[in-house]
Design a protein around this motif. Structure first.
Motif, PDB file in Angstrom:
ATOM      1  N   GLN A 226      -0.847  15.683 -21.287  1.00  0.00           N
ATOM      2  CA  GLN A 226      -0.913  16.737 -22.286  1.00  0.00           C
ATOM      3  C   GLN A 226      -1.379  18.045 -21.669  1.00  0.00           C
ATOM      4  O   GLN A 226      -0.860  19.114 -21.989  1.00  0.00           O
ATOM      5  N   PRO A 242       7.825  17.596 -30.389  1.00  0.00           N
ATOM      6  CA  PRO A 242       7.531  17.451 -28.951  1.00  0.00           C
ATOM      7  C   PRO A 242       8.613  18.102 -28.097  1.00  0.00           C
ATOM      8  O   PRO A 242       9.801  18.005 -28.395  1.00  0.00           O
ATOM      9  N   SER A 411       8.368   7.833 -30.168  1.00  0.00           N
ATOM     10  CA  SER A 411       7.493   8.966 -29.873  1.00  0.00           C
ATOM     11  C   SER A 411       6.429   9.136 -30.950  1.00  0.00           C
ATOM     12  O   SER A 411       6.748   9.342 -32.128  1.00  0.00           O
ATOM     13  N   TYR A 412       5.144   9.077 -30.545  1.00  0.00           N
ATOM     14  CA  TYR A 412       4.053   9.368 -31.471  1.00  0.00           C
ATOM     15  C   TYR A 412       4.134  10.814 -31.952  1.00  0.00           C
ATOM     16  O   TYR A 412       3.916  11.122 -33.130  1.00  0.00           O
ATOM     17  N   GLU A 413       4.423  11.736 -31.016  1.00  0.00           N
ATOM     18  CA  GLU A 413       4.462  13.159 -31.355  1.00  0.00           C
ATOM     19  C   GLU A 413       5.531  13.445 -32.401  1.00  0.00           C
ATOM     20  O   GLU A 413       5.304  14.208 -33.339  1.00  0.00           O
ATOM     21  N   TYR A 416       4.378  12.347 -35.872  1.00  0.00           N
ATOM     22  CA  TYR A 416       3.499  13.301 -36.546  1.00  0.00           C
ATOM     23  C   TYR A 416       4.249  14.562 -36.949  1.00  0.00           C
ATOM     24  O   TYR A 416       3.930  15.180 -37.972  1.00  0.00           O
TER      25      TYR A 416
END
Length: 488
Positions: A226, A242, A411-413, A416
């Motif tokens: 990050q 992202p 993807s977590y990003e 969110y």
């Protein structure tokens, strides 16, 4: 005497004086610069090589003891002082080790020692001999917890940079594969490797990324991936989508590199950054290519549909409840029959926050307790939440689908980002009704259109600008893609 007899100028006098000073005091200079009595793990091992004072500097725990033993044994056996006349020649002709170099810059010597390289300083030689005998503590390569596949390889990146580059090299046996070493972080001096195919990479993008990393004025890259992504790309606050793809799989990384992308590997990070990346690249998974084309296409389309549904299902339900007269008879069952004590909008917002709270609790829960607590959370909380009147069963159902659907893509990003867009559409729908719902969809589309990849291209490519052939490849998993690269 040499200066006096030959009448050399002041410049030569100064150079000879500096050389003599550095040669005579090199051991003291390194010792004073790197050795600290408060740091027990920085070792200063004094030895005698051919009647000369010498010293080994290294960090305990970062070297291979067996290799170091053999090297010291060799140095003890040197009895020809003529071998110690020149540092570089001594390294090239007399040191029986593969990774060895001569270094005269004290700052680089300090950095090398703190990175795990062993430095040998010999009185009379201008500099130090850097022996890369590092042996970092590391775990075995295993399948990543996040990027699991039903078929294919089950190895994953680890926290050691050299091991990660070897995993990529093992898959790409081409002389065009490049591993470019860089370093960033004023204090951490983190090792970074740019992995790319020299005959396919965008040279302009490569030069831009290299320049940004080399000129990065950051003290540390403590959060590795990050921290580096924020260095090479200045995010716009209004776009949560992202801009890079994170993967812990060497096969996906190798495929992306073969497609002409750049993979960034960072020391202490068990994953790779892949750039440039569009939203279609982020939505892809390795399982799409480990199955036959028809099955892979179905898996991919299912992922797209479920991700889109997770964005719109609760706003559409809220909109339908605001205009119940427009609901077709066949969908009349979506209207709640239970009494509503709390407005539907606030039920959905509370559940959005509660799901994140439960997710964080699951991450921090010990493994031995995760199963019983999951059962308690699923049965007790949901059942009593409905019986107590806080929530209705329909709200619990739709939010349960949203929570599960977030994990349909890797993807977590992105999960969110979809969540933030969904909340924005919910708020606009609650305040402005049908016009707010339409405005929310338009704003989501505008944010995605205005978002650019690191290379400056459209985030929605090949949809915008439209490229029929590439768009078809992104939607349908063709046989040509299966014979080519995993990523495409």
């Amino acid at each position: 005497d040499l200066v006096r007899s030959r009448g050399l100028g002041d410049v030569y006098k100064r150079q000879i004086k500096e050389f003599y000073s550095l040669s005579k005091n090199i051991i003291d200079k390194i010792s004073n610069g790197i050795f600290a009595k408060e740091s027990f793990d920085i070792i200063e091992r004094k030895i005698i090589i051919c009647n000369r004072d010498s010293c080994l500097f290294f960090v305990d725990g970062l070297i291979n003891d067996e290799v170091m033993e053999k090297i010291i044994e060799f140095f003890y056996s040197i009895n020809d002082e003529s071998q110690l006349s020149d540092l570089k020649a001594f390294c090239e002709k007399s040191v029986p080790y593969v990774e060895v170099s001569a270094e005269t810059d004290l700052d680089k010597i300090y950095t090398g020692i703190l990175s795990g390289i062993m430095a040998l300083a010999i009185d009379g030689l201008n500099g130090a001999i850097m022996l890369d005998v590092r042996s970092y503590p590391q775990r075995d390569s295993s399948e990543p917890e996040k990027d699991k596949v039903l078929r294919g390889s089950h190895d994953g990146f680890v926290e050691t940079l050299v091991a990660n580059t070897a995993l990529v090299r093992r898959r790409i046996r081409d002389r065009n594969l490049r591993m470019k070493y860089l370093s960033a972080g004023i204090e951490t001096k983190t090792d970074i490797v740019l992995c790319y195919m020299d005959n396919k990479v965008d040279k302009k993008l490569l030069a831009e990324i290299t320049q940004k990393i080399e000129n990065a004025s950051v003290e540390a890259l403590t959060m590795t991936m990050q921290s580096l992504s924020e260095v090479i790309y200045r995010h716009k606050w209004y776009s949560p989508f992202p801009k890079v793809k994170n993967t812990e799989r060497p096969d996906v990384t190798a495929s992306a590199v073969l497609d002409g992308n750049i993979a960034i590997l960072i020391d202490n990070a068990p994953s790779a950054l892949i750039i440039p990346t569009s939203i279609f690249d982020i939505l892809e998974e390795a399982d799409d290519y480990y199955f036959p084309p028809l099955t892979g296409t179905y898996i991919r389309l299912s992922r797209y549909i479920v991700t889109i549904a997770s964005l719109f299902i609760t706003p559409i339900w809220l909109l339908a409840l605001k205009y119940p007269s427009y609901i077709p008879e066949v969908f009349a069952f979506i209207v709640p029959s239970d009494p509503i004590n709390i407005p539907i909008f606030w039920q959905l917002m509370i559940l959005e926050l509660a799901i994140d709270g439960l997710r964080l609790a699951a991450i921090n829960t010990p493994n031995m307790l995760s199963t019983p607590l999951s059962i308690i959370g699923a049965i007790v909380l949901s059942d009593f939440a409905v019986q107590s009147g806080w929530f209705i069963s329909e709200a619990m159902l739709y939010m349960a689908f949203v929570a599960i659907a977030n994990y349909s893509q890797p993807s977590y990003e992105l999960g969110y980002a979809v969540k933030f867009m969904r909340i924005m559409i919910l708020v606009l729908t609650e305040v402005f009704g049908i016009y707010g719902f339409i405005a929310g969809i338009v704003l989501t589309f505008i944010i995605m259109v205005c978002t650019k990849t690191i290379s400056g291209k459209s985030y929605l490519y090949p949809l915008i600008p439209f490229n029929r052939k590439e768009f078809y490849r992104k939607i349908v998993r063709t046989r040509a893609a299966a014979n080519g690269n995993i990523k495409k």
